[in-house]
Design an enzyme around this catalytic site. Structure first.
Site, mmCIF file in Angstrom:
data_model
loop_
_atom_site.group_PDB
_atom_site.id
_atom_site.type_symbol
_atom_site.label_atom_id
_atom_site.label_comp_id
_atom_site.label_asym_id
_atom_site.label_seq_id
_atom_site.Cartn_x
_atom_site.Cartn_y
_atom_site.Cartn_z
ATOM 1 N N SER A 693 0.798 -1.222 0.000
ATOM 2 C CA SER A 693 0.000 0.000 0.000
ATOM 3 C C SER A 693 0.838 1.283 0.000
ATOM 4 O O SER A 693 0.277 2.372 -0.036
ATOM 5 C CB SER A 693 -0.956 0.012 1.195
ATOM 6 O OG SER A 693 -0.234 0.010 2.404
ATOM 7 N N LYS A 736 -5.669 3.683 9.349
ATOM 8 C CA LYS A 736 -4.835 4.669 8.657
ATOM 9 C C LYS A 736 -5.442 6.072 8.738
ATOM 10 O O LYS A 736 -4.732 7.062 8.935
ATOM 11 C CB LYS A 736 -4.645 4.244 7.200
ATOM 12 C CG LYS A 736 -3.819 2.971 7.045
ATOM 13 C CD LYS A 736 -3.733 2.517 5.593
ATOM 14 C CE LYS A 736 -2.906 1.243 5.466
ATOM 15 N NZ LYS A 736 -2.828 0.743 4.074
#
Length: 808
Positions: A693, A736
């Protein structure tokens, strides 16, 4: 009329007696009288009494005819058979109650031509049937006579109630007519069968029919005799066992032993009955109890059998708690015990709703997955309290022996049931909430794989017949509500994971931690340290300071420890004698806890070239990281540092390949890559990092370096990049986003396919932050890169927490 006695006498000579054409009729409701038989009868009916009187007044002869239906009190001609026996009334006696008792002797068969009802009693015109002559030397006749005589003796030997005198008379008879009538009258035949024999005029045919009836009677008597013999054998066996037990008791008493054992056996037997075990289980328990009863008290195996019986008795075979099906009350309990966690609360309420509508629904198997300290175990206790069930917990961390689950066989010394059965005994009911902690940390080696043994336990289609190796019988686990917990799903084998309903618990936001601390942690620690609310107070700012400066976790364990540390110091001051109220706020937290232990995630000081802000997921929550890129003279090499995993290295290579393939589009000189080496570094190199990611973040840092355009410092990003420049979805979006918010980042770039994951983020946070959804990396560059070109590149601060592997 009823029959009391059947006799035989020599009948008067037929030639001396003439039978009139018309005779009074005496209906017989439940019997048939044969010729030459003497039978006592009771006459109760008025018409029958008048018929007897008429017979006595004339020639003492009367026609005895059987009724077709014995329940008819006033029989008509249609209710009577048209074949009967002409009889002679030998004696009559009138009873004090008005009834008449007569003694009659059958004389001759006769057929009724018609009945006459014109008189007060029934009369009939009769046609006597004389016995036809029989050939005396017929072989068939001789065989029939012998067979009937031997059969009569056999039925007597089989228990038929026939007098010895009658058998002696029959043995001396050679006349087939007389023999057949004699035997038929003593076989206790039903009216239909007896009437059938009476109507057979031919003596040979009659004797053949009697022989057949005798054979059937012998078969019935043999079966009856077998049944009696079997029953007597069982009774004899029980009597023998009782006698032997009494002898054994007497011997044990003489030896001064056995009394205690016998008392113990009786106690066990009573407890087995009280436990209400299933039939097959009770049989096994009784069998083992019988073995114990036959053993010497000092035998080594008696201890093993006692332990086995103790476990069997303690198991709650029929004990269960009643579920609390009040949905509002259950919701209130869940809200009291835990703040937030709406998905899990809804799932429990749904289960209760199903139980309310369908009583026999099987318990669900839930798996709570989340970072440490988020309240998975305490949530299980809360679920049990809401359901009104018992709660048992079993930790599976480090368990590596299959026998821990299924138990040991009783051949081993010190054998015990598995921990499943032990926990059920501990609960005392067969429907507890059963929590299996740390299922992702089960070991597997040469001793077995416990997770494979749990496949049966956690399968509703199989666990109704769970068999423990120690017990050797089936126990029903289908009523148990199983809850498992894990920090990560990856270590759980697929077949095991497939049997569970996965419910994810993510880390708490700062606001949720503040609320939980105020509702639960502070009251709990205040009470545990002997403090009162008037002696210590925590402000919201003070709690936030503890959260941000002294803890950095997804859960609440460290926060509770820090609150406990403050409470201890306040308790010390109170114990010394200080009486002022201690108010914990931002300015004095360090006086209790010392200098801050963690640094808060911060933004870059300025927009910089070659430095992009990325987002990472760790087992304890989200984090931000800074990816730095720089170029130097070289031959086109790529250097990656920061203890990156293989997947993250491949993402960096893909980002560089994309930049090189689109160099002309971004205004990069053609010879730049041939004359320069590129170095990509992720700070905090001691912490392992891996995952795809960070692809868009690396691409943004590289393109910023190659184009000289700075990256916006208040934009963080995550997403996987392909060689074509597409941005693919990633995981850990909630963690996140929370990490970006802690770092005061107001804009987050996310893959377009991750838009649905924002539903897990608190609505307040979604409104406060800006989210940009992208499908290709060009959109990332457009949103993150600035038009200006600052002169120098400055390395960003380190922000990954120590000891936590980042998966970006």
């Amino acid at each position: 009329m009823s029959m009391e006695l059947v006799k035989t006498e020599q009948a008067p000579e037929e030639k001396q007696i003439t039978i009139p054409d018309v005779l009074p009729v005496l209906p017989m409701p439940d019997m048939v009288v044969f010729p030459y038989m003497i039978v006592p009868l009771f006459v109760n009916r008025d018409k029958s009494a008048k018929a007897v009187d008429q017979a006595l007044a004339e020639n003492r002869m009367i026609m005895l005819v059987a009724q077709k239906d014995p329940n008819v009190d006033d029989p008509k001609p249609n209710d009577l058979h048209n074949f009967g026996t002409v009889s002679i009334i030998m004696r009559m006696l009138k009873m004090p109650d008005g009834r008449v008792r007569i003694l009659v002797q059958g004389f001759s068969r006769a057929k009724v031509e018609f009945f006459d009802e014109s008189k007060p009693y029934l009369t009939a015109k009769v046609q006597p049937k004389t016995e036809p002559q029989v050939i005396a030397d017929s072989i068939e006749l001789e065989a029939l006579i012998r067979n009937v005589k031997s059969s009569l003796e056999k039925v007597v030997s089989l228990g038929k109630n026939i007098s010895a005198d009658l058998v002696a008379i029959a043995s001396n008879l050679d006349d087939p007519a007389r023999l057949s009538d004699l035997v038929a009258s003593n076989l206790e035949l039903k009216v239909e069968k007896a009437q059938e024999v009476l109507e057979l005029v031919d003596p040979v045919e009659r004797l053949r029919r009697v022989n057949e009836l005798m054979a059937k009677e012998m078969e019935v008597l043999e079966i009856q005799n077998d049944i009696n013999t079997q029953a007597r054998g069982e009774m004899d066996k029980n009597q023998r066992e009782f006698y032997l037990r009494q002898q054994m008791k007497a011997i044990q008493q003489e030896l001064g032993e056995g009394n205690e054992l016998q008392e113990e056996i009786e106690i066990y037997r009573a407890k087995i009955k009280k436990a209400k075990m299933p039939h097959d289980v009770a049989e096994e328990a009784e069998r083992q109890l019988g073995r114990l009863e036959r053993m010497h008290p000092d035998a080594a195996e008696t201890a093993t059998l006692r332990n086995y019986l103790d476990w069997m008795i303690q198991l709650p075979w029929s004990k269960s708690t009643k579920d609390n099906l009040d949905l509002k009350k259950a919701q209130k309990i869940l809200d009291e015990d835990h703040f937030g966690l709406e998905k899990i609360k809804d799932r429990i309420i749904e289960h209760l709703a199903v139980r309310k509508l369908k009583k026999d629904s099987r318990g669900p198997i839930l798996c709570f997955v989340g970072p440490p300290g988020v309240g998975k175990t305490s949530l299980g206790k809360s679920v049990a309290r809401a359901l009104g069930r018992k709660f048992v917990r079993m930790s599976l961390g480090g368990v590596h022996d299959e026998a821990e689950i299924r138990g040991h066989r009783r051949t081993y010394v010190g054998a015990m049931p598995g921990r499943i059965i032990q926990s059920i005994v501990q609960a005392g009911t067969n429907n507890p909430v059963f929590m299996m902690d740390e299922v992702d940390k089960i070991g597997a080696d040469f001793r077995g794989d416990p997770s494979s043994a749990l496949l049966e336990v956690l399968d509703p289609e199989q666990n109704f017949a769970f068999r423990d190796n120690y017990l050797g019988v089936q126990f029903d686990l289908s009523n148990v509500m199983f809850i498992t917990t894990a920090n990560m799903l990856d270590p759980i084998q697929p077949a095991f994971r497939d049997r569970m309903e996965i419910i994810s618990l993510t880390g708490y936001t700062e606001e949720e931690k503040v609320e939980i601390a105020k509702r639960h942690l502070i009251p709990k620690q205040t009470a545990e340290h002997g403090l009162k609310s008037s002696q210590i107070q925590f402000t919201d700012d003070g709690i936030r300071a503890i959260i941000n400066q002294y803890t950095q976790e997804a859960g609440l364990r460290n926060l509770e420890r820090e609150i406990a540390s403050i409470c201890r110091k306040v308790a010390k001051q109170v114990a010394i004698g200080e009486k002022k109220v201690r108010k914990i706020h931002t300015d004095n937290v360090d006086k209790f806890l010392g200098r801050p232990k963690v640094f808060q995630d911060e933004l870059l000081k300025r927009d910089q070239v070659g430095v992009a802000t990325g987002l990472a997921w760790t087992p304890v929550g989200g984090d931000i990281l800074f990816i730095e890129a720089t170029a130097m003279r070289g031959r086109g090499g790529l250097t990656l540092t920061g203890q990156l995993g293989d997947v993250m290295k491949e993402s960096a290579q893909a980002a560089l390949s994309y930049a090189r393939s689109h160099a002309k589009e971004f205004g990069i000189p053609d010879d730049f890559f041939g004359k320069h080496d590129i170095h990509v570094h992720v700070p905090e190199g001691a912490i392992p990092k891996d995952g795809p990611s960070a692809g868009v973040t690396m691409a943004t840092a590289m393109l910023s370096l190659l184009t000289g355009k700075a990256v916006h410092r208040k934009i963080a990003m995550t997403g996987e990049i392909t060689l074509r420049g597409e941005v693919l979805p990633v995981g850990g979006i909630k963690e996140k986003v929370l990490a970006a918010r802690r770092a005061k980042i107001d804009t987050v770039i996310l893959p377009a396919l991750n838009k649905r994951d924002l539903e897990d983020v608190n609505e307040t946070i979604r409104k406060e932050m800006k989210f940009i959804f992208v499908d290709d990396v060009k959109s990332v560059f457009k949103a993150a890169l600035l038009a200006s070109k600052p002169a120098k590149v400055v390395r960003g601060p380190r922000r990954l927490r120590k000891g936590a592997e980042a998966i970006v």
